[in-house]
Design an enzyme around this catalytic site. Structure first.
Site, short mmCIF file in Angstrom:
data_model
loop_
_atom_site.label_atom_id
_atom_site.label_comp_id
_atom_site.label_asym_id
_atom_site.label_seq_id
_atom_site.Cartn_x
_atom_site.Cartn_y
_atom_site.Cartn_z
N CYS A 1 0.71 -1.01 0.03
CA CYS A 1 0.60 0.07 0.00
C CYS A 1 0.96 1.33 0.40
O CYS A 1 0.69 1.83 -0.28
CB CYS A 1 -0.78 0.20 1.24
N ASN B 1 -10.12 -0.41 1.12
CA ASN B 1 -8.88 -0.35 0.86
C ASN B 1 -8.20 -1.20 -0.84
O ASN B 1 -8.45 -1.92 -1.17
CB ASN B 1 -8.33 -1.18 1.79
N HIS C 1 -3.15 6.67 2.12
CA HIS C 1 -3.87 5.54 2.11
C HIS C 1 -4.66 5.36 2.88
O HIS C 1 -4.91 5.26 4.18
CB HIS C 1 -2.72 4.18 2.10
O1 UT7 Z 1 -3.43 -1.69 3.52
C1 UT7 Z 1 -3.10 -2.06 4.98
C2 UT7 Z 1 -3.65 -3.31 5.39
N1 UT7 Z 1 -5.06 -3.26 6.47
C3 UT7 Z 1 -5.06 -2.66 7.52
O2 UT7 Z 1 -4.63 -1.66 7.51
C4 UT7 Z 1 -6.34 -3.28 8.32
C5 UT7 Z 1 -5.61 -2.79 9.80
N2 UT7 Z 1 -6.92 -4.05 10.56
C6 UT7 Z 1 -8.09 -3.41 10.35
O3 UT7 Z 1 -8.67 -2.32 10.08
C7 UT7 Z 1 -9.33 -3.87 12.19
O4 UT7 Z 1 -8.06 -4.92 12.44
C8 UT7 Z 1 -10.41 -5.32 10.97
C9 UT7 Z 1 -11.27 -3.87 9.88
C10 UT7 Z 1 -8.92 -5.71 10.29
C11 UT7 Z 1 -10.65 -5.98 12.50
O5 UT7 Z 1 -11.50 -5.16 13.12
P1 UT7 Z 1 -10.90 -4.85 15.07
O6 UT7 Z 1 -11.93 -3.57 15.21
O7 UT7 Z 1 -9.33 -5.11 15.39
O8 UT7 Z 1 -12.35 -6.06 15.33
P2 UT7 Z 1 -11.26 -7.26 16.22
O9 UT7 Z 1 -10.50 -8.26 15.33
O10 UT7 Z 1 -10.92 -6.66 17.45
O11 UT7 Z 1 -13.02 -7.73 16.86
C12 UT7 Z 1 -13.71 -7.61 17.25
C13 UT7 Z 1 -15.01 -8.23 17.30
C14 UT7 Z 1 -14.57 -9.36 17.27
O12 UT7 Z 1 -15.71 -10.36 18.04
P3 UT7 Z 1 -15.74 -10.44 19.75
O13 UT7 Z 1 -14.86 -11.61 19.99
O14 UT7 Z 1 -15.41 -9.49 20.44
O15 UT7 Z 1 -17.14 -10.90 20.07
C15 UT7 Z 1 -14.48 -10.51 15.85
O16 UT7 Z 1 -15.36 -11.92 16.32
O17 UT7 Z 1 -15.22 -8.30 16.08
C16 UT7 Z 1 -15.62 -9.70 15.19
N3 UT7 Z 1 -15.85 -9.02 13.94
C17 UT7 Z 1 -16.53 -9.14 12.94
N4 UT7 Z 1 -17.83 -8.37 13.03
C18 UT7 Z 1 -18.54 -8.39 12.28
C19 UT7 Z 1 -13.90 -9.02 13.56
N5 UT7 Z 1 -14.71 -8.96 12.19
C20 UT7 Z 1 -15.83 -8.68 11.85
C21 UT7 Z 1 -16.52 -8.13 10.25
N6 UT7 Z 1 -17.63 -8.31 11.19
N7 UT7 Z 1 -15.69 -8.17 9.54
#
Ligand code: UT7
Length: 319
Positions: free
Chosen positions: A113, A273, A243
């Site tokens: 990216c 993204n 980005h």
């Molecule tokens: O270009 C560079 C590449 N990528 C990035 O920069 C991405 C960087 N990371 C992110 O954007 C975020 O970490 C994500 C969007 C991927 C995930 O968001 P998060 O706020 O870090 O979520 P998390 O993994 O901490 O999950 C929080 C909760 C979990 O549930 P519990 O365990 O609290 O019950 C997950 O299972 O949200 C749940 N969850 C979802 N729920 C609905 C995780 N993904 C999803 C989803 N829909 N898509």
């Protein structure tokens, strides 16, 4: 390498998006997620899919060349930033060059990216070597390496292309005042795709590292500009084009840097993204919205897999 005194301008910018749209609501049909969660946690409403890296790069470049009023004979080099090349070998850039009628040097940049910002600074170096005009394009068909059944990654990525004609500015009104490139290969494992496989990501760690990398690279670029004698500070920057992987990454980094979202060009609600294509597409969107005037300071900031990061501060002198 000091950039002090070098005339540098982006004389034409263009972008391209495939027609087909994949909304959050579409994803709900087969993934355990909701439109509300994706919007709240990422800022993304939809992403575009379909087409190919070659097609999107070619269209974006053609539009940038048209905007600059230049033809194939005027281009000295084509740099293509992509995370989704057509083949392992050869690079995708020669095929794009063929489509555009170019026979100049053409090469891919694989810096994820951050690739387009890497391209911008590499172009700056070649202008110092005497080249006159360089196409810097970021283009992605990330749908080919995204698992749209994995809610950790499938909600984020989309396709697109953005390009700029970068040229020497003999009057010196446009300039690259400062830049910074960096990498840390200790973080290869947090975001990667093996040959023939889809993207795998430790989202939380990418988020943490991205916020750190953004702060570091922005401070380095501003330091280079001031060390070179330019009387500029972050408060003077008219528009920041980062980005965009997740709006919360940008908001967290901006909070630490004291930057305002009002001065930030965001497109990810519509595009998701798009890796190397995001920054030039957001630049094109800003020009369409008349958000950049000649003389403005524009700050480009990239970060991504590798980890890689980079930024560049440009005194704008567009077409
Ligand atoms: O270009 C560079 C590449 N990528 C990035 O920069 C991405 C960087 N990371 C992110 O954007 C975020 O970490 C994500 C969007 C991927 C995930 O968001 P998060 O706020 O870090 O979520 P998390 O993994 O901490 O999950 C929080 C909760 C979990 O549930 P519990 O365990 O609290 O019950 C997950 O299972 O949200 C749940 N969850 C979802 N729920 C609905 C995780 N993904 C999803 C989803 N829909 N898509």
């Amino acid at each position: 390498m000091s950039t002090n005194g070098l005339g540098f301008r982006l004389s034409g910018v263009g972008s391209a998006l495939p027609e087909k749209v994949l909304t959050n609501v579409d994803l709900q049909a087969w993934m355990d997620t909701t439109d509300e969660w994706i919007r709240e946690r990422t800022g993304i409403g939809q992403r575009h899919i379909g087409s190919s890296t070659t097609e999107l790069a070619t269209l974006a470049c053609q539009r940038a060349m048209d905007a600059a009023g230049v033809g194939p004979a005027d281009i000295d080099l084509l740099l293509l930033a992509t995370t989704s090349p057509e083949h392992i070998c050869p690079g995708t850039a020669p095929a794009v060059a063929r489509e555009l009628g170019l026979d100049c040097g053409a090469l891919d940049i694989q810096a994820a990216c951050s690739g387009w910002v890497y391209g911008l600074t590499i172009a700056n170096g070649f202008l110092l070597q005497g080249m006159k005009r360089i196409l810097v394009v970021g283009a992605e068909a990330l749908d080919k390496i995204t698992d749209y059944h994995d809610r950790g990654t499938g909600i984020l990525f989309g396709n697109g292309g953005g390009a700029a004609v970068v040229e020497a500015d003999p009057d010196g009104e446009g300039q690259m005042l400062g830049w910074d490139l960096g990498s840390d290969g200790n973080y290869v494992h947090i975001l990667y795709a093996e040959h023939g496989d889809v993207l795998k990501m430790d989202g939380k760690e990418v988020f943490r590292q991205a916020v750190k990398a953004i702060q570091r690279t922005v401070n380095n670029t501003m330091k280079m500009a001031t060390d070179a004698g330019h009387d500029v500070s972050l408060d003077d920057v008219a528009l920041i084009i980062p980005h965009q992987a997740n709006i919360r990454i940008v908001e967290s980094a901006w909070k630490k840097l004291g930057l305002s979202m009002d001065k930030t060009a965001m497109i990810l609600e519509n595009t998701g993204n798009t890796s190397g294509a995001t920054i030039p597409m957001a630049l094109h969107d800003s020009l369409i919205k008349d958000r950049i005037q000649n003389g403005d300071l524009v700050l480009f900031v990239g970060f991504g897999a590798g980890m890689t990061w980079g930024s560049a501060l440009v005194r704008w002198n567009g077409s």
